[in-house]
Design a protein around this motif. Structure first.
Motif, PDB file in Angstrom:
ATOM      1  N   GLY A   4      -5.805 -51.144  44.255  1.00 14.59           N
ATOM      2  CA  GLY A   4      -6.655 -51.761  45.259  1.00 14.59           C
ATOM      3  C   GLY A   4      -6.874 -53.248  45.072  1.00 14.59           C
ATOM      4  N   ARG A   5      -6.453 -53.809  43.956  1.00 12.76           N
ATOM      5  CA  ARG A   5      -6.658 -55.237  43.735  1.00 12.76           C
ATOM      6  C   ARG A   5      -5.582 -56.037  44.461  1.00 12.76           C
ATOM      7  NH1 ARG A   5      -7.054 -55.906  37.440  1.00 12.76           N
ATOM      8  NH2 ARG A   5      -5.163 -54.669  37.628  1.00 12.76           N
ATOM      9  N   ARG A   6      -5.993 -57.122  45.075  1.00 11.69           N
ATOM     10  CA  ARG A   6      -5.073 -57.996  45.792  1.00 11.69           C
ATOM     11  C   ARG A   6      -5.422 -59.447  45.477  1.00 11.69           C
ATOM     12  NH1 ARG A   6      -2.877 -53.852  46.626  1.00 11.69           N
ATOM     13  NH2 ARG A   6      -2.408 -52.815  48.544  1.00 11.69           N
ATOM     14  N   PRO A   7      -4.439 -60.337  45.450  1.00 10.23           N
ATOM     15  CA  PRO A   7      -4.772 -61.751  45.296  1.00 10.23           C
ATOM     16  C   PRO A   7      -5.487 -62.243  46.552  1.00 10.23           C
ATOM     17  CG  PRO A   7      -2.407 -61.465  45.564  1.00 10.23           C
ATOM     18  CD  PRO A   7      -3.009 -60.100  45.466  1.00 10.23           C
ATOM     19  N   VAL A   8      -6.550 -63.001  46.369  1.00 13.23           N
ATOM     20  CA  VAL A   8      -7.352 -63.479  47.490  1.00 13.23           C
ATOM     21  C   VAL A   8      -7.332 -65.000  47.565  1.00 13.23           C
ATOM     22  CG1 VAL A   8      -9.678 -63.524  48.469  1.00 13.23           C
ATOM     23  CG2 VAL A   8      -8.813 -61.441  47.430  1.00 13.23           C
ATOM     24  N   ALA A   9      -7.531 -65.678  46.435  1.00 11.33           N
ATOM     25  CA  ALA A   9      -7.598 -67.138  46.433  1.00 11.33           C
ATOM     26  C   ALA A   9      -6.515 -67.700  45.506  1.00 11.33           C
ATOM     27  CB  ALA A   9      -8.980 -67.597  45.966  1.00 11.33           C
ATOM     28  N   TRP A  10      -5.855 -68.782  45.966  1.00 14.38           N
ATOM     29  CA  TRP A  10      -4.785 -69.400  45.191  1.00 14.38           C
ATOM     30  C   TRP A  10      -5.086 -70.874  44.998  1.00 14.38           C
ATOM     31  CZ3 TRP A  10      -4.095 -66.030  49.151  1.00 14.38           C
ATOM     32  CH2 TRP A  10      -3.383 -64.871  48.873  1.00 14.38           C
ATOM     33  N   LEU A  11      -4.719 -71.377  43.841  1.00 14.86           N
ATOM     34  CA  LEU A  11      -4.794 -72.806  43.556  1.00 14.86           C
ATOM     35  C   LEU A  11      -3.443 -73.210  43.003  1.00 14.86           C
ATOM     36  CD1 LEU A  11      -6.421 -75.442  43.317  1.00 14.86           C
ATOM     37  CD2 LEU A  11      -7.048 -74.719  41.014  1.00 14.86           C
ATOM     38  N   HIS A  12      -2.751 -74.098  43.701  1.00 17.46           N
ATOM     39  CA  HIS A  12      -1.418 -74.541  43.282  1.00 17.46           C
ATOM     40  C   HIS A  12      -1.489 -76.035  42.998  1.00 17.46           C
ATOM     41  CE1 HIS A  12       2.882 -75.711  44.027  1.00 17.46           C
ATOM     42  NE2 HIS A  12       2.991 -74.783  43.130  1.00 17.46           N
ATOM     43  N   VAL A  13      -1.316 -76.404  41.733  1.00 25.15           N
ATOM     44  CA  VAL A  13      -1.384 -77.803  41.323  1.00 25.15           C
ATOM     45  C   VAL A  13      -0.005 -78.242  40.851  1.00 25.15           C
ATOM     46  CG1 VAL A  13      -2.446 -79.450  39.743  1.00 25.15           C
ATOM     47  CG2 VAL A  13      -3.794 -77.552  40.635  1.00 25.15           C
ATOM     48  N   VAL A  14       0.472 -79.380  41.359  1.00 27.98           N
ATOM     49  CA  VAL A  14       1.736 -79.966  40.930  1.00 27.98           C
ATOM     50  C   VAL A  14       1.403 -81.256  40.201  1.00 27.98           C
ATOM     51  CG1 VAL A  14       3.955 -80.882  41.654  1.00 27.98           C
ATOM     52  CG2 VAL A  14       2.952 -78.969  42.890  1.00 27.98           C
ATOM     53  N   ALA A  15       1.571 -81.227  38.882  1.00 29.35           N
ATOM     54  CA  ALA A  15       1.262 -82.393  38.067  1.00 29.35           C
ATOM     55  C   ALA A  15       2.462 -82.690  37.172  1.00 29.35           C
ATOM     56  CB  ALA A  15       0.021 -82.136  37.225  1.00 29.35           C
ATOM     57  N   PRO A  16       3.393 -83.521  37.643  1.00 27.49           N
ATOM     58  CA  PRO A  16       4.575 -83.847  36.843  1.00 27.49           C
ATOM     59  C   PRO A  16       4.183 -84.545  35.542  1.00 27.49           C
ATOM     60  CG  PRO A  16       4.872 -84.515  39.114  1.00 27.49           C
ATOM     61  CD  PRO A  16       3.437 -84.137  38.954  1.00 27.49           C
ATOM     62  N   PRO A  17       5.020 -84.439  34.513  1.00 28.17           N
ATOM     63  CA  PRO A  17       4.677 -85.033  33.228  1.00 28.17           C
ATOM     64  C   PRO A  17       4.677 -86.566  33.231  1.00 28.17           C
ATOM     65  CG  PRO A  17       6.879 -84.098  33.152  1.00 28.17           C
ATOM     66  CD  PRO A  17       6.284 -83.709  34.466  1.00 28.17           C
ATOM     67  N   SER A  18       5.286 -87.152  34.213  1.00 19.94           N
ATOM     68  CA  SER A  18       5.331 -88.612  34.270  1.00 19.94           C
ATOM     69  C   SER A  18       4.056 -89.142  34.933  1.00 19.94           C
ATOM     70  CB  SER A  18       6.554 -89.060  35.076  1.00 19.94           C
ATOM     71  OG  SER A  18       6.518 -90.447  35.269  1.00 19.94           O
ATOM     72  N   SER A  54       3.742 -91.875  36.370  1.00 20.15           N
ATOM     73  CA  SER A  54       4.069 -92.677  37.550  1.00 20.15           C
ATOM     74  C   SER A  54       4.169 -91.831  38.818  1.00 20.15           C
ATOM     75  CB  SER A  54       5.384 -93.425  37.322  1.00 20.15           C
ATOM     76  OG  SER A  54       6.440 -92.496  37.169  1.00 20.15           O
ATOM     77  N   VAL A  55       4.188 -90.497  38.673  1.00 22.49           N
ATOM     78  CA  VAL A  55       4.301 -89.613  39.834  1.00 22.49           C
ATOM     79  C   VAL A  55       2.902 -89.126  40.212  1.00 22.49           C
ATOM     80  CG1 VAL A  55       5.343 -87.497  40.700  1.00 22.49           C
ATOM     81  CG2 VAL A  55       6.593 -88.918  39.094  1.00 22.49           C
ATOM     82  N   THR A  56       2.605 -89.130  41.506  1.00 25.92           N
ATOM     83  CA  THR A  56       1.289 -88.732  41.989  1.00 25.92           C
ATOM     84  C   THR A  56       1.170 -87.214  42.019  1.00 25.92           C
ATOM     85  OG1 THR A  56       1.288 -90.676  43.381  1.00 25.92           O
ATOM     86  CG2 THR A  56      -0.322 -88.986  43.898  1.00 25.92           C
ATOM     87  N   TYR A 113     -10.144 -70.354  54.079  1.00 26.25           N
ATOM     88  CA  TYR A 113     -10.383 -71.600  53.353  1.00 26.25           C
ATOM     89  C   TYR A 113      -9.045 -72.178  52.930  1.00 26.25           C
ATOM     90  CZ  TYR A 113     -12.060 -74.681  49.610  1.00 26.25           C
ATOM     91  OH  TYR A 113     -12.326 -75.746  48.809  1.00 26.25           O
ATOM     92  N   GLU A 114      -8.792 -73.439  53.324  1.00 23.89           N
ATOM     93  CA  GLU A 114      -7.538 -74.085  52.938  1.00 23.89           C
ATOM     94  C   GLU A 114      -7.761 -75.586  52.839  1.00 23.89           C
ATOM     95  OE1 GLU A 114      -2.906 -74.396  54.374  1.00 23.89           O
ATOM     96  OE2 GLU A 114      -4.122 -72.727  55.044  1.00 23.89           O
ATOM     97  N   ARG A 115      -7.417 -76.143  51.671  1.00 24.18           N
ATOM     98  CA  ARG A 115      -7.583 -77.573  51.420  1.00 24.18           C
ATOM     99  C   ARG A 115      -6.356 -78.088  50.669  1.00 24.18           C
ATOM    100  NH1 ARG A 115     -11.191 -76.023  54.140  1.00 24.18           N
ATOM    101  NH2 ARG A 115     -13.415 -76.329  53.928  1.00 24.18           N
ATOM    102  N   GLN A 116      -6.065 -79.390  50.866  1.00 25.01           N
ATOM    103  CA  GLN A 116      -4.989 -80.054  50.142  1.00 25.01           C
ATOM    104  C   GLN A 116      -5.506 -81.371  49.598  1.00 25.01           C
ATOM    105  OE1 GLN A 116      -1.837 -80.360  53.037  1.00 25.01           O
ATOM    106  NE2 GLN A 116      -0.794 -78.598  52.146  1.00 25.01           N
ATOM    107  N   ALA A 117      -4.912 -81.819  48.469  1.00 26.36           N
ATOM    108  CA  ALA A 117      -5.310 -83.087  47.868  1.00 26.36           C
ATOM    109  C   ALA A 117      -4.094 -83.769  47.270  1.00 26.36           C
ATOM    110  CB  ALA A 117      -6.359 -82.856  46.782  1.00 26.36           C
ATOM    111  N   ILE A 118      -4.088 -85.099  47.365  1.00 33.36           N
ATOM    112  CA  ILE A 118      -3.023 -85.917  46.770  1.00 33.36           C
ATOM    113  C   ILE A 118      -3.696 -87.029  45.987  1.00 33.36           C
ATOM    114  CG2 ILE A 118      -1.070 -87.425  47.246  1.00 33.36           C
ATOM    115  CD1 ILE A 118      -0.602 -85.836  49.804  1.00 33.36           C
ATOM    116  N   GLY A 119      -3.291 -87.196  44.732  1.00 40.70           N
ATOM    117  CA  GLY A 119      -3.888 -88.200  43.860  1.00 40.70           C
ATOM    118  C   GLY A 119      -4.721 -87.538  42.780  1.00 40.70           C
TER     119      GLY A 119
END
Length: 120
Positions: free
Chosen positions: A54-68, A70-72, A83-89
């Motif tokens: 009966g368990r299902r994934p409900v909320a996700w957080l996906h973060v892309v943080a390259p090791p460099s 210089s990359v945002t 609920y859906e939000r995006q962020a850059i920086g």
């Protein structure tokens, strides 16, 4: 005119007739009790590891943080409640991570008891 005979290009080898027979396996008496199934197969019934609990994934957080540095970095937070939000920086991604944690505590799908209190 004389014809000259050439030796044959391929030689035909004869098949030997006195080869010994291949060794045959010897039947040995079985040791121990006869087995009902093949070795390594469990004989008891186990619970199904893929059964639905009966368990299902409900909320996700996906973060892309390259090791460099210089990359945002960027991030995306979404939930099945809409609920859906995006962020850059960097600063915006940190704020989104905090907002995602707050949403998990107030989401009506993750906390059904809060839905009745919010309606009252």
């Amino acid at each position: 005119m004389s014809t000259r005979r050439h030796p044959p290009l391929k030689s035909i080898t004869t098949t030997p007739t006195d080869l010994p027979a291949a060794p045959q396996p010897v039947d040995t008496a079985a040791v121990g009790e006869p087995k009902g199934v093949a070795e390594g197969v469990p004989t008891s019934v186990r619970i199904d590891p893929c059964r639905d609990d009966g368990r299902r994934p409900v909320a996700w957080l996906h973060v892309v943080a390259p090791p460099s540095w210089s990359v945002t970095p960027s991030a995306r937070s979404c939930c099945t409640c809409g609920y859906e939000r995006q962020a850059i920086g960097r600063a915006a991604v940190l704020q989104l991570v905090a907002a995602h944690g707050e949403h998990r505590t107030s989401c009506p799908l993750l906390n059904p008891a809060l839905e009745g209190r919010a309606a009252a």
